[in-house]
Design a protein around this motif. Structure first.
Motif, mmCIF file in Angstrom:
data_model
loop_
_atom_site.group_PDB
_atom_site.id
_atom_site.type_symbol
_atom_site.label_atom_id
_atom_site.label_comp_id
_atom_site.label_asym_id
_atom_site.label_seq_id
_atom_site.Cartn_x
_atom_site.Cartn_y
_atom_site.Cartn_z
ATOM 1 N N HIS A 67 -45.236 -5.353 19.573
ATOM 2 C CA HIS A 67 -44.625 -6.688 19.452
ATOM 3 C C HIS A 67 -44.406 -7.367 20.802
ATOM 4 N N ASP A 68 -45.216 -7.128 21.796
ATOM 5 C CA ASP A 68 -45.043 -7.790 23.107
ATOM 6 C C ASP A 68 -45.225 -9.305 23.001
ATOM 7 N N ARG A 126 -35.140 -19.488 25.226
ATOM 8 C CA ARG A 126 -34.925 -20.474 26.277
ATOM 9 C C ARG A 126 -34.721 -21.873 25.694
ATOM 10 N N ALA A 127 -35.534 -22.187 24.677
ATOM 11 C CA ALA A 127 -35.371 -23.497 24.047
ATOM 12 C C ALA A 127 -33.982 -23.639 23.397
ATOM 13 N N ALA A 128 -33.563 -22.544 22.732
ATOM 14 C CA ALA A 128 -32.242 -22.591 22.122
ATOM 15 C C ALA A 128 -31.140 -22.717 23.178
ATOM 16 N N HIS A 129 -31.380 -22.001 24.348
ATOM 17 C CA HIS A 129 -30.402 -22.083 25.439
ATOM 18 C C HIS A 129 -30.322 -23.509 25.994
ATOM 19 N N ASP A 130 -31.513 -24.104 26.153
ATOM 20 C CA ASP A 130 -31.516 -25.502 26.619
ATOM 21 C C ASP A 130 -30.791 -26.418 25.634
ATOM 22 N N GLN A 131 -31.021 -26.125 24.353
ATOM 23 C CA GLN A 131 -30.326 -26.935 23.346
ATOM 24 C C GLN A 131 -28.817 -26.746 23.436
ATOM 25 N N VAL A 132 -28.400 -25.488 23.677
ATOM 26 C CA VAL A 132 -26.969 -25.214 23.816
ATOM 27 C C VAL A 132 -26.393 -25.939 25.029
ATOM 28 N N LEU A 133 -27.159 -25.909 26.164
ATOM 29 C CA LEU A 133 -26.709 -26.625 27.362
ATOM 30 C C LEU A 133 -26.580 -28.132 27.093
ATOM 31 N N ARG A 175 -37.734 -4.236 19.161
ATOM 32 C CA ARG A 175 -38.436 -3.858 20.393
ATOM 33 C C ARG A 175 -38.409 -2.358 20.602
ATOM 34 N N GLU A 176 -37.297 -1.719 20.253
ATOM 35 C CA GLU A 176 -37.222 -0.274 20.391
ATOM 36 C C GLU A 176 -38.193 0.426 19.442
ATOM 37 N N ARG A 177 -38.320 -0.157 18.258
ATOM 38 C CA ARG A 177 -39.220 0.500 17.292
ATOM 39 C C ARG A 177 -40.683 0.198 17.573
ATOM 40 N N GLU A 178 -40.971 -0.983 17.944
ATOM 41 C CA GLU A 178 -42.372 -1.357 18.104
ATOM 42 C C GLU A 178 -42.553 -2.081 19.429
ATOM 43 N N THR A 179 -42.385 -1.413 20.518
ATOM 44 C CA THR A 179 -42.403 -2.035 21.838
ATOM 45 C C THR A 179 -43.779 -2.612 22.144
ATOM 46 N N GLN A 180 -44.737 -1.805 22.009
ATOM 47 C CA GLN A 180 -46.063 -2.270 22.381
ATOM 48 C C GLN A 180 -46.644 -3.240 21.368
ATOM 49 N N LEU A 189 -42.423 -12.249 23.775
ATOM 50 C CA LEU A 189 -42.607 -13.428 24.621
ATOM 51 C C LEU A 189 -42.300 -14.713 23.843
ATOM 52 N N GLN A 190 -42.791 -14.733 22.628
ATOM 53 C CA GLN A 190 -42.521 -15.901 21.797
ATOM 54 C C GLN A 190 -41.025 -16.091 21.560
ATOM 55 N N LEU A 191 -40.397 -14.967 21.293
ATOM 56 C CA LEU A 191 -38.955 -15.052 21.068
ATOM 57 C C LEU A 191 -38.209 -15.478 22.330
#
Length: 322
Positions: free
Chosen positions: A198-199, A210-217, A191-196, A203-205
């Protein structure tokens, strides 16, 4: 006064018997001939009367004198035999009454021993039945103990399997967390190298995060459920241990009751052996009493036969003398 049945006729018979044997009929000789009965004064008086009566009279014919003497002798022997028979019969009846009383006492004792033996036999049978019941209960307890041990081993295997599952889930969670951290670091750097540029990728990441967090929960919730299951199984295992200790205590109590029953059974056997020895001694006593009774009866029959023989002899002698 004459004593013991001594009279003038008896003194005369004794005097004539002494004279027939060529002996002088003195007072002592006549008294000995009479069996040491009668007073010497009475015998002397009768001898004097006989001497006075027989002195002026002519001699009696020998046949009549002998017949008179034999008749007197037979009468004397009959009376003596009757007295002896009456005495023997009285003694026999007394011994028979004593033997009958002893037999009744021994029969009562034997009945009492038999009832005691029957009671001990019933107690022994009840003890054997109770012992059999205890054996069955002991086998059931051993089977229940083996079943509980198998259940305990099964619970231990389940706990080990759950522990392995928890360890595997924790390892997966750690790997997931490390991968997430690494991914976030890479994402920040990118993100620091290619902020614009890779927007969209950010978002995709974020969605993937969030999906990974839900899986962790979700994994954490599963882990909490596994912990609750472990606590429940630990409680069940504790209850199984308590039940096993209670069964072991019951088994020990049953074994003590079984040992007490066996001791009581051996004591009953010793009592029955003592009663059997007493019954054998009583039977020997009864045999001895019966043998004595048979000997007494044989003696009585022999005396009866002897008296009958004497009467027959007297009956034969009396006609010939007449």
């Amino acid at each position: 006064m004459a004593r013991g049945g001594v009279n003038k006729a008896v003194v005369k018979i004794a005097r004539n018997a002494l004279l027939a044997r060529g002996l002088h009929p003195s007072i002592d000789a006549v008294r000995v001939e009479l069996g040491n009965t009668g007073s010497k004064t009475t015998i002397q008086r009768y001898l004097k009367e006989l001497a006075e009566v027989e002195a002026p009279e002519p001699d009696m014919p020998l046949d009549e004198e002998l017949a008179h003497y034999i008749g007197s002798l037979v009468e004397h022997m009959k009376r003596a035999a009757q007295r002896a028979l009456a005495s023997d019969r009285a003694a026999f009846e007394h011994e028979q009454a004593v033997a009958l009383h002893q037999r009744e006492v021994e029969q009562a004792s034997w009945d009492q021993l038999r009832r005691a033996h029957d009671g001990l036999t019933r107690a022994r049978e009840e003890g054997l039945a109770y012992q059999e019941t205890l054996s069955v209960q002991l086998q059931a307890c051993e089977l229940e103990q083996r079943r509980l041990q198998e259940a305990h081993q099964q619970q231990e295997r389940l706990l080990k399997e759950r522990a392995l599952q928890i360890s595997s889930l924790e390892e997966k969670h750690r790997f997931t967390q490390e991968a997430l951290d690494h991914y976030r670091e890479q994402h920040v750097l990118q993100r620091e190298r290619e902020t614009q540029r890779h927007d969209q990728q950010i978002l995709q990441l974020q969605r993937e995060a969030r999906a990974a967090h839900d899986q962790v929960l979700s994994k954490q919730e599963e882990l909490s459920q596994i912990y609750r299951d472990l606590e429940r199984m630990s409680g069940e295992q504790l209850r199984f241990h308590q039940e096993a200790r209670r069964l072991e205590h019951d088994l020990q109590s049953m074994q003590e009751q079984l040992q007490a029953a066996q001791l009581e059974h051996r004591s009953d056997l010793r009592q029955m052996q003592g009663l059997a020895h007493q019954a054998t001694a009583l039977r020997q006593t009864v045999k001895l009493q019966r043998s004595k009774q048979r000997e007494t009866q044989r003696d009585l029959r022999a005396k009866d036969q002897h008296i009958t023989h004497l009467q027959t002899l007297v009956e034969r002698l009396t006609p010939s003398a007449t």
